[in-house]
Design a protein around this motif. Structure first.
Motif, PDB file in Angstrom:
ATOM      1  N   TYR A 125       0.825  -1.217   0.000  1.00 24.12           N
ATOM      2  CA  TYR A 125       0.000   0.000   0.000  1.00 24.12           C
ATOM      3  C   TYR A 125       0.859   1.267   0.000  1.00 24.12           C
ATOM      4  CZ  TYR A 125      -3.542  -3.472   0.988  1.00 24.12           C
ATOM      5  OH  TYR A 125      -4.361  -4.576   0.907  1.00 24.12           O
ATOM      6  N   ASP A 169      -2.980   7.531   1.144  1.00 21.25           N
ATOM      7  CA  ASP A 169      -4.376   7.361   0.735  1.00 21.25           C
ATOM      8  C   ASP A 169      -5.347   7.233   1.904  1.00 21.25           C
ATOM      9  OD1 ASP A 169      -4.218   6.973  -2.340  1.00 21.25           O
ATOM     10  OD2 ASP A 169      -2.662   5.644  -1.585  1.00 21.25           O
ATOM     11  N   GLN A 177      -8.402   9.511   1.831  1.00 20.16           N
ATOM     12  CA  GLN A 177      -9.255   9.150   0.703  1.00 20.16           C
ATOM     13  C   GLN A 177     -10.077   7.906   1.026  1.00 20.16           C
ATOM     14  OE1 GLN A 177      -9.801  10.737  -2.237  1.00 20.16           O
ATOM     15  NE2 GLN A 177      -8.525  12.413  -1.460  1.00 20.16           N
ATOM     16  N   ARG A 192     -14.464   7.305   1.754  1.00 18.96           N
ATOM     17  CA  ARG A 192     -15.286   6.329   1.029  1.00 18.96           C
ATOM     18  C   ARG A 192     -15.920   5.295   1.952  1.00 18.96           C
ATOM     19  NH1 ARG A 192     -13.945   6.121  -4.432  1.00 18.96           N
ATOM     20  NH2 ARG A 192     -15.745   4.721  -4.566  1.00 18.96           N
ATOM     21  N   TYR A 231     -13.337   0.781  -2.076  1.00 10.81           N
ATOM     22  CA  TYR A 231     -12.372   1.812  -2.482  1.00 10.81           C
ATOM     23  C   TYR A 231     -11.394   1.194  -3.473  1.00 10.81           C
ATOM     24  CZ  TYR A 231      -8.430   5.040  -2.377  1.00 10.81           C
ATOM     25  OH  TYR A 231      -7.432   5.906  -2.742  1.00 10.81           O
ATOM     26  N   TYR A 232     -11.073   1.942  -4.514  1.00 13.32           N
ATOM     27  CA  TYR A 232     -10.080   1.443  -5.458  1.00 13.32           C
ATOM     28  C   TYR A 232      -9.355   2.626  -6.097  1.00 13.32           C
ATOM     29  CZ  TYR A 232     -13.413   2.687  -9.132  1.00 13.32           C
ATOM     30  OH  TYR A 232     -14.271   3.365  -9.961  1.00 13.32           O
ATOM     31  N   ASN A 233      -8.107   2.396  -6.471  1.00 13.32           N
ATOM     32  CA  ASN A 233      -7.336   3.329  -7.290  1.00 13.32           C
ATOM     33  C   ASN A 233      -6.463   2.501  -8.217  1.00 13.32           C
ATOM     34  OD1 ASN A 233      -5.049   2.496  -5.826  1.00 13.32           O
ATOM     35  ND2 ASN A 233      -5.198   4.203  -4.386  1.00 13.32           N
ATOM     36  N   ASN A 234      -5.527   3.136  -8.891  1.00 18.03           N
ATOM     37  CA  ASN A 234      -4.719   2.385  -9.866  1.00 18.03           C
ATOM     38  C   ASN A 234      -3.611   1.560  -9.214  1.00 18.03           C
ATOM     39  OD1 ASN A 234      -3.120   4.490  -9.070  1.00 18.03           O
ATOM     40  ND2 ASN A 234      -2.540   5.150 -11.138  1.00 18.03           N
ATOM     41  N   ARG A 235      -3.554   1.558  -7.878  1.00 18.59           N
ATOM     42  CA  ARG A 235      -2.503   0.807  -7.187  1.00 18.59           C
ATOM     43  C   ARG A 235      -3.055  -0.322  -6.316  1.00 18.59           C
ATOM     44  NH1 ARG A 235       0.982   5.272  -4.190  1.00 18.59           N
ATOM     45  NH2 ARG A 235      -1.100   5.831  -3.446  1.00 18.59           N
ATOM     46  N   SER A 265      -6.949  -1.847  -4.039  1.00 20.42           N
ATOM     47  CA  SER A 265      -8.378  -1.703  -3.793  1.00 20.42           C
ATOM     48  C   SER A 265      -8.782  -2.544  -2.596  1.00 20.42           C
ATOM     49  CB  SER A 265      -9.178  -2.132  -5.030  1.00 20.42           C
ATOM     50  OG  SER A 265      -8.911  -3.488  -5.339  1.00 20.42           O
TER      51      SER A 265
END
Length: 359
Positions: free
Chosen positions: A154, A198, A201, A205, A211-215, A217
Motif C-alpha cells: 500500500y 491514501d 481518501q 469512502r 475503495y479502489y485506485n490504480n494501485r 483496492s
C-alpha cells in the motif's frame, strides 16, 4: 466529512498531562553495540569481495560471514529468503550506504574510502557525533529495514513517517513519558496520512462500501484496519529497533511482567540527536558533527594490550578508528561487547604492508 474537514484549520496536537503515568519497569539501550556492529560490517566489506545479485541484494552465501558483524545472533537470518528479511544485517547495510561509507558499484558492495588504509572520518568521530550521523542517515532512508508484507503493498511513506515521529518525540521535555496511545493520536492529529498517503481518501469512502485506485483496492473498513495496525507496528519498530538500541530512547512497561512496552521517553542524548536533525540535511554530515581528524577526537576510555605471545586485546570502548587500523595488520579472532581479540603474525603484517600500511 472530508468536504467539511478541508474548511477547518489544521489542528494543533495537545498532549494530556502524563505526569501521573509512571512505568513499573524501564528498558534502556546503549550506543556502543550498534556502532560496533556498523564497524564490523564495514570492515568485512573492506577485506572481502561482496558481490551483489541482479536484484541488488547480497546473496545468501555471504550472510554467514557478514553475520560475524553482529555481536549477538540475529534470529531472522535462519529463515530469511532474501537480504531484506535478514533483520539487523540489512539495517547495517542501509545505514552504511546512507552514511556514504559503502556503495553499490559495478555489481559489488564496496567501501567508499580511496584505499584500504584510509579510515573515514566517521570512525574518528565522538560517539555522540556518530549517533547523530546515524539518525540522519536513518531519516533519509525511503525503505524500511524491517519488511512489513501486510503494509508494503500500500506504498507506505517511511521517510515522511520517520521525520514526523522524530519531530513529535523531540517536542517533549527530556525524560517526559509519552504513552503509545497518545503518541499515535498526536501523529494522526498532525498528519492523518503520515504513513499512508491514501488514508483520508479511504476514510472519505466509508459509506461507499468499496475503495479502489490504480494501485490497490479493498473495502474501506478492511483497509483502515490494516493501515492502523501497520502504523502501530511502524512506530514500535522504529523506537524499539533504532532509537532504543542507540540509547536515544527509553521504553516503559506498565507492570514488571509486561512483555509489551506502553510508554516512551527521550533522555538528554535522544533530545540532542533528534534536535540535530534540524541542523543539517538528513543523511549528510555537518561541521558540528565531528572532529576533522584523529588528533581532534577525545581519547576513548578503552585500552589496547599487546601480549608477549603476539596476542592483541582491545579492552573496553576502544575507538573504532583504532580497531580499523588494528584490523589492517592483525587477524581478528574474537569480537564481543567488551573485548576485541587479535593475533599478530608474519602473514598479517605482510597483508598490511601489501595494503599500503607502513610500519
Amino acid at each position: 466529512p472530508d468536504q467539511l474537514r478541508r474548511c477547518l484549520p489544521k489542528p494543533t496536537p495537545v498532549f494530556l498531562d502524563q505526569t501521573a503515568w509512571q512505568p513499573a519497569r524501564v528498558e534502556s539501550g546503549a550506543p556502543p553495540q550498534p556502532l560496533r556492529e556498523l564497524y564490523l560490517y564495514w570492515d568485512f566489506v573492506r577485506r572481502n569481495e561482496v558481490a551483489l545479485l541482479q536484484n541488488g541484494y547480497v546473496g545468501k552465501r555471504l550472510w554467514r560471514g557478514l553475520g560475524q558483524a553482529l555481536l549477538s545472533p540475529e534470529p531472522r537470518l535462519e529463515n530469511a529468503n532474501n537480504e531484506a528479511e535478514t533483520g539487523r544485517l540489512y539495517w547495517l547495510r542501509l545505514l552504511l550506504q546512507g552514511l556514504n561509507l559503502l556503495a553499490a558499484r559495478a555489481g559489488k558492495l564496496v567501501i567508499t574510502a580511496p584505499d584500504l588504509t584510509t579510515v573515514p572520518p566517521f570512525w574518528t568521530d565522538t560517539e555522540t557525533a556518530q549517533v547523530i550521523a546515524v539518525v540522519r542517515a536513518w531519516t533519509s532512508l525511503t525503505v524500511s529495514p524491517d519488511p512489513d508484507p501486510d503494509a508494503d503493498s500500500y506504498y507506505p511513506q517511511y521517510g515522511n513517517a520517520r521525520r514526523l515521529l522524530f519531530k513529535t518525540l523531540r517536542s517533549r521535555a527530556v525524560n517526559d513519558w509519552l504513552t503509545v496511545d497518545d503518541l499515535m493520536d498526536s501523529l494522526a492529529a498532525q498528519d492523518e496520512n503520515f504513513l499512508f498517503a491514501d488514508r483520508t481518501q479511504v476514510e472519505s469512502r466509508r459509506s461507499s462500501g468499496y475503495y479502489y485506485n490504480n494501485r490497490f483496492s479493498g473495502t474501506p473498513a478492511q483497509l483502515l484496519k490494516l493501515f492502523s495496525a501497520a502504523e502501530g507496528r511502524f512506530v514500535r519498530n522504529t523506537i524499539q529497533e533504532m532509537l532504543l538500541r542507540l540509547g536515544l530512547a527509553e521504553v516503559g512497561y506498565a507492570t514488571a511482567t509486561e512483555k509489551e512496552w506502553s510508554g516512551v521517553r527521550l533522555p538528554a542524548l535522544g533530545q540532542q540527536a533528534l534536535a540535530a536533525l534540524d541542523d543539517g540535511k538528513p543523511g549528510k554530515r555537518t561541521k558540528q558533527d565531528a572532529p576533522a581528524d584523529d588528533s581532534a577526537a577525545p581519547p576513548a576510555s578503552g585500552r589496547v594490550v599487546v601480549q608477549p605471545n603476539f596476542q592483541i586485546l582491545a579492552l573496553g570502548p576502544v575507538a573504532l578508528a583504532t580497531l580499523a587500523k588494528l584490523a589492517l595488520f592483525a587477524e581478528r579472532r574474537k569480537a564481543d561487547q567488551s573485548v576485541f581479540e587479535y593475533h599478530l603474525s608474519r602473514e598479517s603484517v605482510n597483508r598490511g604492508k601489501q595494503a599500503g600500511l607502513h610500519v
